[in-house]
Design an enzyme around this catalytic site. Structure first.
Site, PDB file in Angstrom:
ATOM      1  N   GLN A   3       0.825  -1.213   0.000  1.00 15.43           N
ATOM      2  CA  GLN A   3       0.000   0.000   0.000  1.00 15.43           C
ATOM      3  C   GLN A   3       0.860   1.264   0.000  1.00 15.43           C
ATOM      4  O   GLN A   3       0.394   2.339  -0.384  1.00 15.43           O
ATOM      5  CB  GLN A   3      -0.949   0.002   1.205  1.00 15.43           C
ATOM      6  CG  GLN A   3      -2.080   1.010   1.077  1.00 15.43           C
ATOM      7  CD  GLN A   3      -2.954   1.078   2.318  1.00 15.43           C
ATOM      8  OE1 GLN A   3      -2.687   0.404   3.316  1.00 15.43           O
ATOM      9  NE2 GLN A   3      -3.995   1.878   2.267  1.00 15.43           N
ATOM     10  N   ASP A  36      17.807 -12.545  -4.024  1.00 19.76           N
ATOM     11  CA  ASP A  36      18.244 -11.668  -2.936  1.00 19.76           C
ATOM     12  C   ASP A  36      17.435 -10.371  -3.008  1.00 19.76           C
ATOM     13  O   ASP A  36      17.781  -9.453  -3.752  1.00 19.76           O
ATOM     14  CB  ASP A  36      19.744 -11.374  -3.075  1.00 19.76           C
ATOM     15  CG  ASP A  36      20.256 -10.482  -1.946  1.00 19.76           C
ATOM     16  OD1 ASP A  36      19.427 -10.023  -1.128  1.00 19.76           O
ATOM     17  OD2 ASP A  36      21.473 -10.245  -1.893  1.00 19.76           O
TER      18      ASP A  36
END
Ligand code: CA
Length: 293
Positions: A84, A276
């Site tokens: 969000q 990663d």
């Protein structure tokens, strides 16, 4: 690899997730702030409260951008928003393009979240078959409990779903369309009002036993559970956001083998082997440097 993250403008890591800024004792952007700092970036983490609207969160972000500009003497900031947080960053980029060099969405529900749609329906009796409604809401409340470390879940966390539904975000997008693709699954404009727009995200891939240590991460288990409630992007989502829903500006990649929480290196670095998530931020800082940002 030695990375250089010394961007011209400070980086703000903007969190989503209803206002939580940590998971247990871990920073929400686990290890990411430190890695960016170690590589030479100025990094700030604004705190946005839980609220029902993306506009309110965006307004809070603008106030904190002003503070960073005043404190550092920089002219602009680079915003990287997770979940969000991407919508708050988009709001700031749309309203104050003179203060924002770039907006980057990481696993952002830029076209809404089908999980939010499902949970919203689950909260209205009769909208879904009862067993689906119960399964969805139980899983979600347990998820929030895990994140917040609290037994009692604040009601506004659930009410905040309104800001994340397909319908809710579509209304937001009418007001703030900057960087959105014009076709479903496409890319958006790279630069709007001199603000650079980027996005990346991941999808759940293959059986859980191929996840390595990530299979031990409770948040991964939640994401696998949530993934079952997707329809339009079934099999093409990270457990909370669909792949194409996340597209904004230049789409760097939207099918990294990461669930919704892996993209902020949670829980505590438990992610699938071979990816990663922290390096994606460092690599992006190098990309911003090359653009003079
Ligand atoms: Ca994980």
């Amino acid at each position: 690899m030695q990375r250089n993250a010394s961007t011209l403008y400070p980086i703000l890591l903007v969190h989503g997730l209803f206002g939580f800024d940590s998971i247990g004792k871990f920073d929400l952007f686990h290890g990411i702030r430190q890695a960016l700092r170690n590589a030479g970036a100025q990094v700030f983490i604004p705190f946005l409260s839980a609220t029902h609207s993306n506009e309110m969160r965006g307004q809070q972000l603008l106030e904190q951008i002003d503070r960073v500009l005043a404190g550092t003497g920089a002219r602009k900031v680079n915003l990287i928003g997770h979940s969000q947080g991407a919508l708050a960053a988009r709001y700031a980029g749309a309203v104050a393009p003179d203060k924002v060099a770039s907006v980057t969405s990481v696993s952002g529900p830029n076209h809404g979240s089908e999980l939010a749609d499902c949970l919203r329906k689950a909260l209205k009796p009769g909208e879904l078959p009862e067993y689906i409604a119960v399964a969805a809401s139980t899983l979600f409340v347990e998820f929030l409990g895990y994140l917040s470390g609290r037994q009692q879940i604040p009601h506004n966390a659930i009410a905040a779903l309104n800001a994340l539904t397909t319908e809710g975000v579509a209304l937001f997008n009418e007001q703030y369309p900057q960087g959105l693709p014009s076709t479903w699954g496409g890319q958006g404009a790279q630069i709007v009002n001199e603000v650079h727009y980027y996005s990346w995200s991941g999808t759940l891939q293959g059986p859980i036993w191929k996840e390595g240590l990530n299979a031990l991460d409770p948040l991964h288990t939640f994401c696998r559970g949530f993934s079952q409630f997707f329809d339009r992007e079934a099999g093409q989502n990270d457990g909370m956001v669909g792949r194409f829903s996340s597209h904004l500006g230049t789409v760097l990649r939207s099918d990294y083998p990461m669930d919704h929480m892996d993209s902020i290196n949670q829980t505590a670095g438990l992610v699938r082997s071979g990816i990663d998530p922290v390096d994606l931020y460092l690599e992006h800082a190098e990309r911003l440097i090359k653009q003079g940002l």
